[in-house]
Scaffold this motif. Structure first.
Motif, PDB file in Angstrom:
ATOM      1  N   LEU A 176      42.317  -4.354 -17.400  1.00 56.48           N
ATOM      2  CA  LEU A 176      42.611  -5.569 -16.636  1.00 56.48           C
ATOM      3  C   LEU A 176      43.930  -5.449 -15.881  1.00 56.48           C
ATOM      4  CD1 LEU A 176      41.491  -8.180 -19.315  1.00 56.48           C
ATOM      5  CD2 LEU A 176      40.393  -7.808 -17.100  1.00 56.48           C
ATOM      6  N   THR A 177      44.141  -4.268 -15.300  1.00 54.24           N
ATOM      7  CA  THR A 177      45.364  -4.030 -14.527  1.00 54.24           C
ATOM      8  C   THR A 177      45.080  -3.824 -13.042  1.00 54.24           C
ATOM      9  OG1 THR A 177      45.230  -1.678 -15.098  1.00 54.24           O
ATOM     10  CG2 THR A 177      46.621  -3.076 -16.480  1.00 54.24           C
ATOM     11  N   ASN A 178      43.915  -3.303 -12.706  1.00 53.45           N
ATOM     12  CA  ASN A 178      43.544  -3.066 -11.311  1.00 53.45           C
ATOM     13  C   ASN A 178      42.313  -3.893 -10.959  1.00 53.45           C
ATOM     14  OD1 ASN A 178      45.543  -0.962 -10.786  1.00 53.45           O
ATOM     15  ND2 ASN A 178      44.320   0.296 -12.182  1.00 53.45           N
ATOM     16  N   PHE A 179      42.378  -4.576  -9.812  1.00 56.83           N
ATOM     17  CA  PHE A 179      41.307  -5.478  -9.405  1.00 56.83           C
ATOM     18  C   PHE A 179      40.838  -5.132  -7.991  1.00 56.83           C
ATOM     19  CE2 PHE A 179      43.933  -7.640 -12.497  1.00 56.83           C
ATOM     20  CZ  PHE A 179      43.006  -8.215 -13.355  1.00 56.83           C
ATOM     21  N   GLU A 180      39.515  -5.092  -7.832  1.00 59.11           N
ATOM     22  CA  GLU A 180      38.907  -4.767  -6.537  1.00 59.11           C
ATOM     23  C   GLU A 180      38.026  -5.929  -6.092  1.00 59.11           C
ATOM     24  OE1 GLU A 180      35.550  -1.718  -4.644  1.00 59.11           O
ATOM     25  OE2 GLU A 180      36.197  -1.533  -6.742  1.00 59.11           O
ATOM     26  N   LEU A 181      38.252  -6.403  -4.864  1.00 63.40           N
ATOM     27  CA  LEU A 181      37.432  -7.464  -4.300  1.00 63.40           C
ATOM     28  C   LEU A 181      36.176  -6.849  -3.691  1.00 63.40           C
ATOM     29  CD1 LEU A 181      36.977 -10.428  -3.492  1.00 63.40           C
ATOM     30  CD2 LEU A 181      38.310  -9.957  -1.409  1.00 63.40           C
ATOM     31  N   LEU A 182      35.006  -7.203  -4.215  1.00 57.60           N
ATOM     32  CA  LEU A 182      33.752  -6.659  -3.709  1.00 57.60           C
ATOM     33  C   LEU A 182      33.315  -7.417  -2.462  1.00 57.60           C
ATOM     34  CD1 LEU A 182      31.776  -6.214  -7.065  1.00 57.60           C
ATOM     35  CD2 LEU A 182      33.304  -4.601  -5.912  1.00 57.60           C
ATOM     36  N   LYS A 183      32.824  -6.693  -1.485  1.00 61.99           N
ATOM     37  CA  LYS A 183      32.357  -7.307  -0.247  1.00 61.99           C
ATOM     38  C   LYS A 183      30.884  -7.681  -0.377  1.00 61.99           C
ATOM     39  CE  LYS A 183      35.626  -4.896   2.759  1.00 61.99           C
ATOM     40  NZ  LYS A 183      35.777  -4.008   3.950  1.00 61.99           N
ATOM     41  N   ILE A 184      30.618  -8.985  -0.367  1.00 60.15           N
ATOM     42  CA  ILE A 184      29.242  -9.473  -0.463  1.00 60.15           C
ATOM     43  C   ILE A 184      29.030 -10.444   0.690  1.00 60.15           C
ATOM     44  CG2 ILE A 184      27.534 -10.567  -1.959  1.00 60.15           C
ATOM     45  CD1 ILE A 184      29.233  -9.856  -4.329  1.00 60.15           C
ATOM     46  N   ASN A 185      28.485  -9.931   1.770  1.00 61.58           N
ATOM     47  CA  ASN A 185      28.352 -10.733   2.987  1.00 61.58           C
ATOM     48  C   ASN A 185      27.452 -11.954   2.796  1.00 61.58           C
ATOM     49  OD1 ASN A 185      30.002  -8.929   4.405  1.00 61.58           O
ATOM     50  ND2 ASN A 185      28.269  -7.623   4.953  1.00 61.58           N
TER      51      ASN A 185
END
Length: 313
Positions: A176-185
């Motif tokens: 829970l240190t790195n976070f990625e925003l997923l692209k969901i159009n």
């Protein structure tokens, strides 16, 4: 099958006039009834005693605000009940009658997940609270978003998946240190309500959308499924996932019918519940669920409650 007017049917609750418009069935068989627009005092738990008698408990805890609303109720593996509200987090220990306040401030709590080591609760402004099994807060993490987090799931590989009210989907590492925003159009400008992880490990996203969407844990990719034979489903139309005792995975669209998920073809097969089964059944479904016999129960617009029974699975 019998429908009971609870709690008005019980003598000691006749003075209670607030409507109960939300119900939560927990894994121990208890049912919680409450109102999603009134305070915590409008909360009842219904369960059966060891003698088989129906018991109704009315919770009126002075530690909770008059206008505090319950967002979610969860029973953990130790039979403790967690209450996520618009003002914080409470926990009812197994066998007790008083709810303990764990967090009380401007925190709004929405989603909860439990693993073998801790309980994870998400809330407003990207907040994540981690509690140990004794209810002590051991860590608070702020995700890189100002949106309200509404749900959290841990994947088989240990990573975590988050979703916000505005349908942002975040993927984190195990620590829970790195976070990625997923692209969901397809979820752009949508409203999200939570996750459902099915028996195959697919993480479905309950959101206002014209398609059904799930996260494939094997590929870590987003899958989009169109609703077969239905071109009239609007964008502002959320869906929910139901699994029955026959291992079937159903997708119920609020205003678009009922669909059976085919994992082999990765498609949704439509069930025309309005015309093929009964002409009076509405396609506008508010809530849905399944029982131990494999029947599907639908709370519909036209006639209240419908039960669908399928022969030969």
């Amino acid at each position: 099958e019998q429908f009971l007017p609870i709690p008005q049917s019980l003598e000691r609750h006749k003075k209670f006039k607030t409507s109960l418009n939300r119900s939560t069935l927990l894994s121990d068989g208890s049912i919680w009834l409450h109102n999603n627009k009134s305070g915590f005092e409008s909360c009842f738990r219904i369960n059966y005693s060891s003698s088989g008698l129906l018991q109704v408990t009315h919770f009126n805890n002075p530690k909770f605000s008059e206008n505090e609303v319950i967002n979610k109720i969860y029973l953990d593996k130790d039979s403790n009940t967690w209450l996520l509200t618009t003002r914080g987090i409470g926990r009812l220990l197994a066998g007790k009658k008083h709810v303990n306040r764990l967090i009380y401030n401007n925190t709004e709590a929405y989603g909860i997940y439990e693993n073998s080591k801790a309980v994870f609760i998400v809330g407003n402004n990207g907040q994540l609270f981690i509690f140990n099994k004794f209810g002590a807060k051991i860590q608070k993490i702020n995700l890189p978003t100002s949106q309200n987090l509404v749900d959290i799931q841990q994947l088989k590989n240990g990573k975590f998946l988050f979703i916000t009210l505005n349908a942002e989907v975040w993927l984190s590492d195990k620590q829970l240190t790195n976070f990625e925003l997923l692209k969901i159009n397809k979820l752009k400008s949508a409203i999200a309500y939570g996750f459902h992880t099915d028996r195959l490990g697919n993480v479905w996203m309950d959101a206002d959308c014209s398609m059904a969407i799930y996260f494939d844990q094997k590929t870590e990719k987003i899958q989009y499924l169109a609703y077969a034979n239905n071109q009239n489903i609007s964008v502002a139309n959320n869906f929910s996932v139901i699994e029955d005792t026959q291992q079937n995975i159903w997708v119920q669209v609020k205003a678009g019918g009922l669909y059976l998920f085919n994992p082999t073809t990765n498609t949704l097969d439509g069930i025309d519940i309005q015309h093929k089964i009964h002409k009076s059944i509405s396609e506008i479904v508010h809530l849905s669920g399944t029982d131990n016999q494999g029947n599907l129960w639908l709370s519909t617009f036209l006639q209240g409650v419908d039960k669908l029974t399928f022969a030969n699975n």
